[in-house]
Design a protein around this motif. Structure first.
Motif, PDB file in Angstrom:
ATOM      1  N   ARG A 107      54.449  47.017  45.168  1.00  0.00           N
ATOM      2  CA  ARG A 107      54.534  45.628  44.713  1.00  0.00           C
ATOM      3  C   ARG A 107      55.606  44.857  45.485  1.00  0.00           C
TER       4      ARG A 107
ATOM      5  N   CYS B 224      47.101  44.887  43.570  1.00  0.00           N
ATOM      6  CA  CYS B 224      47.924  43.726  43.246  1.00  0.00           C
ATOM      7  C   CYS B 224      47.827  42.720  44.378  1.00  0.00           C
TER       8      CYS B 224
ATOM      9  N   GLU C  92      47.298  41.340  39.159  1.00  0.00           N
ATOM     10  CA  GLU C  92      47.190  42.791  39.269  1.00  0.00           C
ATOM     11  C   GLU C  92      46.095  43.267  38.333  1.00  0.00           C
TER      12      GLU C  92
END
Length: 374
Positions: A226, A249, A260
């Motif tokens: 992320r 994501c 996400e």
């Protein structure tokens, strides 16, 4: 043909003067030979027997087939050998899937690249062989056809002395972007281990970048996928990172939106080509103007359906297969883990999916090629 797409996802958007091509691709077509049903990795000095085997066009054919099966008008520029493997791949893509091969070329005296893929323990190991297509008949046209979108592969290249994509290849990406084509980029594994961020300089021409988690973290030196996605969004308007069993994501740096989605729980037979199918699903949703979260969910669904078949390109689902999955989810809601979440997450499919059935299933991978007519 009877088994070609039954839904045009861009039907409501098409207008006179639009490009004839929805998505343009270029790359290497392999003949894929896939072994499934292996209990473990092959051990040196022993022989392993696989319970399943399939053959299909591979390489860039994976994504081209997935796009075509989702109803996008797909044009592929690639070099094909003049051997039986080349004949099989050409016929499968042009006649079997309706892919436009006008810019593709047959190369006399050049044999088709081959990949052997072994699927086991939810992953796969591949061994490939091939040679770069000889000049002057390179696969990439100097001026690609007008298209709504194009898919380009960035990153390190072992067949280029500099290790990166050559100037002509970056030129076609820049030229296509300047003409209004949206460029969706992916990347391959860097066998040198350098993971040089400069290898991604082509992102300045791209609308979106879709690496997997490992690739994203290595190029950005990020600690988590992320974090890597956020860093990549500083270089491209839309960064999408696939997270394997954790879903995907995305960060849209233009709008500030993030999204996400979890992965669907399925029993995977063969993951070959799943990443390409994910990209195809995401490109479809983007061109159709869907919300970011719906695009991620749809791409994840397409990839999940593909791993339940074997054969790279020929494992890609079409709209009837997607509709069948959705009807099953609705019919058995609450009886399986994740059903209720799927009902909420995929409710947007109700307004999209076709009714009716297909006269016969999509073409799938078979153990060999060139069966004689009965």
């Amino acid at each position: 043909m009877d088994d070609h797409p039954v839904l045009d996802p861009l039907g409501a958007l098409r207008a006179p003067g639009d490009p004839a091509t929805d998505v343009y691709l270029t790359g290497t077509v392999f003949l894929d030979i896939i072994f499934t049903g292996l209990d473990s990795a092959p051990v040196r000095g022993t022989e392993s027997w696989a319970r399943g085997m399939g053959s299909s066009p591979g390489g860039i054919a994976n994504m081209a087939t997935a796009l075509a099966r989702l109803g996008l008008r797909t044009t592929l520029a690639a070099a094909f050998g003049d051997d039986m493997y080349g004949d099989y791949c050409w016929d499968s893509l042009e006649d079997g899937e309706g892919i436009d091969l006008t810019p593709s070329r047959r190369i006399p005296g050049w044999h088709s690249p081959v990949t052997v893929s072994m699927a086991y323990e939810g992953e796969r190991t591949m061994v490939s062989h091939g040679h770069q297509a000889p000049p002057p008949e390179e696969a990439v046209p100097a001026c690609p056809p007008p298209a709504r979108a194009a898919v380009a592969s960035l990153g390190h290249r072992l067949d280029d002395p500099a290790g990166r994509h050559s100037a002509p290849e970056l030129d076609w990406i820049a030229g296509a972007a300047a003409s209004g084509t949206q460029i969706f980029a992916d990347v391959g594994w860097d066998e040198t281990g350098r993971w040089d961020p400069a290898d991604l300089d082509g992102l300045r021409h791209c609308a979106a970048f879709l690496p997997n988690a490992e690739e994203a973290m290595r190029y950005t030196r990020a600690a988590t996928p992320r974090e890597a996605c956020r860093k990549l969004a500083e270089r491209v308007p839309l960064a999408v990172v696939t997270l394997g069993a954790d879903g995907a994501c995305a960060v849209d740096s233009a709008s500030g939106e993030t999204a996400e989605v979890p992965a669907l729980l399925v029993e995977a037979l063969d993951p070959t080509g799943a990443g390409d199918v994910f990209v195809a699903g995401f490109v479809t949703g983007t061109l159709a103007g869907w919300p970011l979260a719906d695009r991620l969910a749809f791409a994840s669904l397409c990839a999940a359906l593909s791993v339940q078949e074997f054969g790279g390109s020929l494992s890609a689902p079409g709209w009837i297969e997607i509709a069948g999955w959705w009807e099953q989810v609705k019919a058995f809601a609450g009886q399986a883990v994740g059903d209720r979440e799927a009902l909420c997450r995929y409710g947007f499919l109700d307004a999209l999916l076709p009714a009716g059935t297909r006269p016969w299933p999509l073409r799938r991978a078979v153990p060999t090629i060139g069966f004689r007519p009965a």
